[in-house]
Design a protein around this motif. Structure first.
Motif, PDB file in Angstrom:
ATOM      1  N   VAL A 172      36.598   4.324 -36.815  1.00 61.86           N
ATOM      2  CA  VAL A 172      37.633   3.438 -37.164  1.00 61.86           C
ATOM      3  C   VAL A 172      37.344   2.576 -38.404  1.00 61.86           C
ATOM      4  O   VAL A 172      38.048   2.476 -39.165  1.00 61.86           O
ATOM      5  N   ILE A 173      35.943   2.079 -38.556  1.00 61.40           N
ATOM      6  CA  ILE A 173      35.598   1.533 -39.761  1.00 61.40           C
ATOM      7  C   ILE A 173      35.756   2.383 -40.876  1.00 61.40           C
ATOM      8  O   ILE A 173      36.502   1.741 -41.901  1.00 61.40           O
TER       9      ILE A 173
ATOM     10  N   PHE B  33      41.301   4.950 -31.224  1.00 58.66           N
ATOM     11  CA  PHE B  33      40.199   4.084 -30.713  1.00 58.66           C
ATOM     12  C   PHE B  33      40.432   3.810 -29.341  1.00 58.66           C
ATOM     13  O   PHE B  33      39.383   3.902 -28.399  1.00 58.66           O
TER      14      PHE B  33
ATOM     15  N   ASN C  51      37.873  -7.441 -39.029  1.00 56.10           N
ATOM     16  CA  ASN C  51      36.726  -7.665 -38.524  1.00 56.10           C
ATOM     17  C   ASN C  51      37.147  -8.437 -37.094  1.00 56.10           C
ATOM     18  O   ASN C  51      36.082  -8.421 -35.941  1.00 56.10           O
TER      19      ASN C  51
ATOM     20  N   LEU D  60      36.560  -5.854 -34.241  1.00 54.04           N
ATOM     21  CA  LEU D  60      35.450  -5.270 -34.184  1.00 54.04           C
ATOM     22  C   LEU D  60      34.637  -5.532 -32.920  1.00 54.04           C
ATOM     23  O   LEU D  60      34.546  -6.904 -32.953  1.00 54.04           O
ATOM     24  N   PRO D  61      33.915  -4.921 -32.527  1.00 59.69           N
ATOM     25  CA  PRO D  61      33.054  -5.260 -31.160  1.00 59.69           C
ATOM     26  C   PRO D  61      31.741  -6.070 -31.954  1.00 59.69           C
ATOM     27  O   PRO D  61      31.586  -6.082 -33.032  1.00 59.69           O
TER      28      PRO D  61
ATOM     29  N   GLU E 132      24.410   4.068 -35.584  1.00 64.82           N
ATOM     30  CA  GLU E 132      25.445   4.660 -36.395  1.00 64.82           C
ATOM     31  C   GLU E 132      25.468   4.127 -37.833  1.00 64.82           C
ATOM     32  O   GLU E 132      24.959   3.062 -38.062  1.00 64.82           O
TER      33      GLU E 132
ATOM     34  N   LYS F 136      34.973   6.858 -32.623  1.00 65.86           N
ATOM     35  CA  LYS F 136      33.989   5.792 -32.437  1.00 65.86           C
ATOM     36  C   LYS F 136      34.291   4.487 -33.334  1.00 65.86           C
ATOM     37  O   LYS F 136      34.938   4.645 -34.320  1.00 65.86           O
ATOM     38  N   THR F 137      33.561   3.558 -33.145  1.00 70.51           N
ATOM     39  CA  THR F 137      33.662   2.182 -33.876  1.00 70.51           C
ATOM     40  C   THR F 137      33.336   2.615 -35.562  1.00 70.51           C
ATOM     41  O   THR F 137      34.283   2.238 -36.451  1.00 70.51           O
ATOM     42  N   SER F 138      32.382   3.450 -35.571  1.00 67.39           N
ATOM     43  CA  SER F 138      32.103   3.697 -37.039  1.00 67.39           C
ATOM     44  C   SER F 138      33.294   4.605 -37.868  1.00 67.39           C
ATOM     45  O   SER F 138      33.604   4.482 -38.829  1.00 67.39           O
TER      46      SER F 138
ATOM     47  N   TYR G 298      29.107  -5.705 -35.389  1.00 63.38           N
ATOM     48  CA  TYR G 298      29.910  -5.151 -36.576  1.00 63.38           C
ATOM     49  C   TYR G 298      30.353  -6.014 -37.660  1.00 63.38           C
ATOM     50  O   TYR G 298      31.227  -7.081 -37.172  1.00 63.38           O
TER      51      TYR G 298
END
Length: 124
Positions: free
Chosen positions: A62-63, A52, A81, A84-85, A109, A58-60, A88
């Motif tokens: 990683v989640i 990441f 959490n 997260l940016p 996303e 992407k953030t999604s 999110y």
């Protein structure tokens, strides 16, 4: 949107308090301690974070990967959490395998699938 065991909710989130080095190290220690008998899981988490940071995920993504990796450990998912940016939020539902994910309100996303340990989560 509900699909499998992950529900995506588009909603704004208040900006989190700034992440300190101590917060990050405390979380890493908690992950490492949780998986002391399976260090491969801890190292996989570090690989996800490195990917990441280097822009390969992407953030999604990683989640998705963190929810899969930490399935069955809602305290670790909730603790994530902090990293997260804004916009999110991952919230494991109590007494189930369902995981709710709040995404930025622009809705670019989308995530669906299962948050169970070692089971893949599909990203649309």
């Amino acid at each position: 949107m509900v699909n499998g065991n992950v529900e995506t909710i588009a909603q704004p989130r208040a900006p989190p308090a700034p992440l300190t080095t101590t917060d990050a190290l405390d979380y890493l220690d908690k992950v490492k301690d949780t998986f002391k008998d399976t260090p491969r899981t801890y190292h996989r988490f570090l690989d996800i974070m490195k990917s990441f940071k280097n822009g390969r995920l992407k953030t999604s993504d990683v989640i998705q990967q963190v929810c899969t990796l930490f399935g069955g450990y809602p305290d670790l998912i909730t603790g994530f959490n902090t990293f997260l940016p804004p916009g999110y939020l991952i919230k494991p539902a109590s007494a189930s395998d369902r995981i709710n994910v709040a995404m930025p309100t622009d809705g670019r996303e989308v995530m669906s699938g299962s948050g169970r340990k070692r089971k893949s989560v599909a990203v649309e």
